[in-house]
Enzyme design. Structure first.
Site, PDB file in Angstrom:
ATOM      1  N   GLU A 173      -6.781  -2.061  -1.212  1.00 28.49           N
ATOM      2  CA  GLU A 173      -6.608  -2.882  -0.021  1.00 28.49           C
ATOM      3  C   GLU A 173      -7.877  -3.662   0.281  1.00 28.49           C
ATOM      4  OE1 GLU A 173      -6.984  -0.939   4.045  1.00 28.49           O
ATOM      5  OE2 GLU A 173      -5.986   0.673   2.923  1.00 28.49           O
TER       6      GLU A 173
ATOM      7  N   CYS B 259      -3.334   2.043   2.147  1.00 30.38           N
ATOM      8  CA  CYS B 259      -3.827   3.146   1.318  1.00 30.38           C
ATOM      9  C   CYS B 259      -2.769   3.724   0.379  1.00 30.38           C
ATOM     10  CB  CYS B 259      -4.345   4.271   2.219  1.00 30.38           C
ATOM     11  SG  CYS B 259      -5.708   3.771   3.292  1.00 30.38           S
TER      12      CYS B 259
ATOM     13  N   HIS C  18      -3.063  12.185   1.736  1.00 34.06           N
ATOM     14  CA  HIS C  18      -4.013  11.096   1.951  1.00 34.06           C
ATOM     15  C   HIS C  18      -5.028  11.560   2.988  1.00 34.06           C
ATOM     16  CE1 HIS C  18      -5.891   7.380   2.914  1.00 34.06           C
ATOM     17  NE2 HIS C  18      -5.276   7.248   4.083  1.00 34.06           N
TER      18      HIS C  18
END
Length: 384
Positions: free
Chosen positions: A80, A112, A234
């Protein structure tokens, strides 16, 4: 059915590191706010000569041999923090690594999340072409700005994964499920160097996407949390991952595996698309409780928002493909002062009217950005 999954995994980080206790002192806050409140300890700092191309190339070079380069026919880079609105960073990496020319090179974007999408794309590619190899790279530099709320969660780094048939680390189970929500919890307009963040809303979305998607996953695949030895999530910062895990009501053993899975993230900070896979690397290199045949559940989340749940099974002998001294290497990075961090991390490339850059710092890293010449990025490789 032939197994497909992660055969090799590599990590690249910039040389510099900032201790969060030093940042807390400079910002006039209690260090516990960072080390306990966020569960973070340090963040990797990238100089001007390092970007998603150099870090991605370095992570890949660490694991690829000549046979890999001759058989890779697709490179997927999730990021990103792209460097060009048109040309994929994967194309630069293809050239720097000397991968055979008849390959597809693309870049994916969704906050992400995109590297997880790349991993399933690689799985499906090899399902149709069992002799192929796919290089999946997650490379990012997370910047939120000086004295911003997200400043102590910044980081930089890249993860590279070689995906093949008959993998030697993790066999993917092909049980992926997804969810998309059109929400504005974190985004970065083209005109802004830093993201816009609704932090509280984002943490709520992260957890709600996790729980609702996991409920869907359980219904679709008739599995429960008890089927998994560990859960990798994550990790924008470690405390958020822990809150997400606890929303699933994990066992004490699963929570112990989580603490092993965040050791690297705590020393690196948020690397966006790579954070989930950095946590996986930490888990398999730091845990002594895992064994071949154990199943691991993965949760990828990208603000905006897209998330995905999938699982994999550890392969016999996976530990032979790992490094035992990674924490020692993290401890041996070059510490940087807050003053130098503010100069190095936020320095920008100055371009003249002809599209040429001012001199960039000398960089002994294996790959470095050395100039912009008439708007063209010029990289140097020290790898044969």
């Amino acid at each position: 059915m032939t197994q497909i999954g992660i055969d090799k995994i590599g990590l690249a980080l910039p040389e510099y590191v900032l201790r969060l206790t030093d940042l807390a002192k400079a910002r006039g806050v209690d260090p516990d706010k960072y080390t306990l409140g966020l569960m973070q300890e340090a963040m990797a700092i990238a100089p001007l000569s390092q970007d998603i191309v150099t870090l991605g190339a370095q992570a890949s070079a660490a694991i690829l041999d000549d046979d890999d380069k001759a058989h890779i026919d697709m490179i997927i880079l999730g990021t990103e923090t792209g460097i060009d609105q048109s040309k994929a960073a994967a194309v630069y990496i293809h050239g720097l690594l000397g991968i055979q020319p008849f390959a597809r090179s693309i870049e994916l974007k969704e906050a992400c999340y995109s590297a997880a999408a790349g991993l399933e794309m690689a799985y499906n590619h090899i399902l149709a072409r069992p002799d192929s190899k796919v290089l999946v790279i997650a490379s990012d530099i997370a910047k939120y700005g000086l004295q911003s709320s997200g400043e102590p969660t910044q980081g930089a780094g890249a993860i590279a994964m070689l995906v093949t048939a008959n993998p030697r680390i993790l066999a993917l189970n092909g049980d992926n499920v997804y969810q998309t929500r059109d929400v504005m919890d974190f985004w970065r307009p083209n005109y802004s160097p830093y993201p816009q963040v609704d932090g509280h809303f984002s943490t709520l979305q992260y957890t709600d996407c996790l729980t609702t998607t996991f409920n869907y996953y359980k219904e679709k695949h008739a599995k429960s949390l008890e089927d998994f030895a560990a859960v990798c999530l994550h990790i924008p910062f470690a405390k958020q991952g822990l809150k997400g895990l606890r929303a699933l009501n994990p066992s004490p053993a699963q929570e112990e595996r989580f603490m092993e899975a965040i050791r690297y993230n705590q020393q690196v900070g948020n690397i966006y698309t790579g954070s989930l896979f950095l946590s996986f690397l930490s888990l398999i290199e730091q845990s002594k409780a895992l064994k071949a045949g154990d199943q691991i559940l993965f949760y990828s989340y990208g603000s905006g928002a897209v998330c995905e749940l999938f699982s994999g099974t550890l392969v016999q002998g996976y530990e032979n493909l790992l490094q035992s001294n990674r924490l020692e290497k993290l401890a041996n990075r070059t510490p940087i002062s807050v003053a130098d961090y503010e100069k190095v991390f936020f320095e920008t490339i100055v371009i003249d009217e002809e599209g040429n850059s001012s001199p960039l710092p000398n960089d002994p890293s294996p790959f470095a950005l050395i100039a912009i010449d008439h708007h063209k990025r010029i990289y140097r490789s020290m790898i044969d």
